[in-house]
Design a protein around this motif. Sequence first.
Motif, PDB file in Angstrom:
ATOM      1  N   ARG A  64      -7.945  16.059 -30.751  1.00 29.47           N
ATOM      2  CA  ARG A  64      -6.969  17.066 -29.981  1.00 29.47           C
ATOM      3  C   ARG A  64      -6.377  16.601 -28.733  1.00 29.47           C
ATOM      4  O   ARG A  64      -5.522  16.913 -28.078  1.00 29.47           O
ATOM      5  N   TYR A  65      -7.456  15.798 -28.147  1.00 26.01           N
ATOM      6  CA  TYR A  65      -7.388  15.644 -26.576  1.00 26.01           C
ATOM      7  C   TYR A  65      -7.349  13.903 -26.454  1.00 26.01           C
ATOM      8  O   TYR A  65      -7.916  13.049 -27.191  1.00 26.01           O
ATOM      9  N   ARG A  66      -6.228  13.591 -25.438  1.00 24.59           N
ATOM     10  CA  ARG A  66      -6.299  12.268 -24.862  1.00 24.59           C
ATOM     11  C   ARG A  66      -6.758  12.370 -23.497  1.00 24.59           C
ATOM     12  O   ARG A  66      -6.192  13.153 -22.779  1.00 24.59           O
ATOM     13  N   THR A  67      -8.025  11.844 -23.223  1.00 22.34           N
ATOM     14  CA  THR A  67      -8.698  11.893 -22.123  1.00 22.34           C
ATOM     15  C   THR A  67      -8.863  10.485 -21.492  1.00 22.34           C
ATOM     16  O   THR A  67      -8.878   9.724 -22.022  1.00 22.34           O
ATOM     17  N   VAL A  68      -8.737  10.592 -20.308  1.00 17.08           N
ATOM     18  CA  VAL A  68      -8.740   9.613 -19.177  1.00 17.08           C
ATOM     19  C   VAL A  68      -9.665   9.513 -18.268  1.00 17.08           C
ATOM     20  O   VAL A  68      -9.959  10.707 -17.806  1.00 17.08           O
ATOM     21  N   PRO A  69     -10.199   8.436 -17.464  1.00 15.25           N
ATOM     22  CA  PRO A  69     -10.901   8.660 -16.447  1.00 15.25           C
ATOM     23  C   PRO A  69      -9.988   8.863 -15.157  1.00 15.25           C
ATOM     24  O   PRO A  69      -8.960   8.614 -15.069  1.00 15.25           O
ATOM     25  N   VAL A  70     -10.639   9.737 -14.207  1.00 11.25           N
ATOM     26  CA  VAL A  70      -9.958   9.960 -12.809  1.00 11.25           C
ATOM     27  C   VAL A  70     -10.956   9.589 -11.815  1.00 11.25           C
ATOM     28  O   VAL A  70     -12.136   9.709 -12.102  1.00 11.25           O
ATOM     29  N   TRP A  71     -10.618   9.104 -10.803  1.00 11.14           N
ATOM     30  CA  TRP A  71     -11.578   9.113  -9.671  1.00 11.14           C
ATOM     31  C   TRP A  71     -10.834   9.074  -8.365  1.00 11.14           C
ATOM     32  O   TRP A  71      -9.604   9.081  -8.199  1.00 11.14           O
ATOM     33  N   TRP A  72     -11.527   9.425  -7.276  1.00 15.37           N
ATOM     34  CA  TRP A  72     -11.156   9.805  -5.922  1.00 15.37           C
ATOM     35  C   TRP A  72     -12.043   8.559  -5.064  1.00 15.37           C
ATOM     36  O   TRP A  72     -13.118   8.621  -5.221  1.00 15.37           O
ATOM     37  N   ASP A  73     -10.978   8.723  -3.974  1.00 18.91           N
ATOM     38  CA  ASP A  73     -11.683   7.720  -2.890  1.00 18.91           C
ATOM     39  C   ASP A  73     -11.474   8.147  -1.564  1.00 18.91           C
ATOM     40  O   ASP A  73     -10.281   8.418  -1.111  1.00 18.91           O
ATOM     41  N   LEU A  74     -12.551   8.674  -0.899  1.00 14.76           N
ATOM     42  CA  LEU A  74     -12.410   9.209   0.559  1.00 14.76           C
ATOM     43  C   LEU A  74     -11.491   8.490   1.380  1.00 14.76           C
ATOM     44  O   LEU A  74     -10.729   8.967   2.222  1.00 14.76           O
ATOM     45  N   ARG A  75     -11.533   7.032   1.485  1.00 14.05           N
ATOM     46  CA  ARG A  75     -10.561   6.367   2.136  1.00 14.05           C
ATOM     47  C   ARG A  75      -9.018   6.328   1.859  1.00 14.05           C
ATOM     48  O   ARG A  75      -8.478   6.127   2.793  1.00 14.05           O
ATOM     49  N   THR A  76      -8.774   6.729   0.615  1.00 11.60           N
ATOM     50  CA  THR A  76      -7.349   6.728   0.032  1.00 11.60           C
ATOM     51  C   THR A  76      -6.765   7.849  -0.298  1.00 11.60           C
ATOM     52  O   THR A  76      -5.630   7.960  -0.991  1.00 11.60           O
TER      53      THR A  76
END
Length: 251
Positions: free
Chosen positions: A199-211
Amino acid sequence: MAVEPIALAAAEGPGDGMLQFRDEQSGCTFLAGSPRLHPRLWRQCMDGALRIYRHYGSEEALEYDKVIDGRSTTLFFVALDSDGNAVAGVRAEGPHKHVDTVHALADWAGKPGEAAFRRMVADQIPEGVIETKAGWAARESPHRSALAAGVARAIVHSMTLLGVRYGVGVSPEHALGRYRSSGAKVPWWIPATSYPDDRYRTVPVWWDLRTYRSVASDSQLRRIDSELAELTVNGSLPPGAWLRGDGLAEA
């Protein structure tokens, strides 16, 4: 990366000794701490997450029975409404020392993009990476949208408090706007996967404190800055306390 001094909540009432900021949009207070030192609020946070995940038939992704003892969670945020009810939350694992301890990678095991995802996380680990999981906001709350935005900001705060450059997680495609608003990026070169089911299409997500500031919305950035000021003003913990385990979080 230096960790700023941390302000504590007043030592009485719900959230004794926890970090806190007030979400002006929802009127709720977000509290941060470790499951070990704040077991009652930790359980309320995870029970709220379980209700949400169960409603959508995706409780498998929460891994409630595996994580409820709190040992794998370094830091969690829980939002309380004016009546003291838990109405939103998110938890963080890490900082990770090896790519094999990042659970999100298991969602791509044996699937296209697995090697690319592992390589991305492995490259981040030397500068510090946490994994954020179990984000939720109460369906019955009239402020659900604001609470979800607060959860997205809490991910950035978790990175700052734990002294890491990167945060990584996974998101269904329909929720990407929420995380992008706080600075999350989607690695376009890693194909989506079906998780926890088709039922779901899932993707990676990421945060970078510099950007992340180049991605986040202006309104979210203003709130991130003001909330971080609340979390760190007049702090009494020495820099690095969260990582050493002599503050509110376990090492």
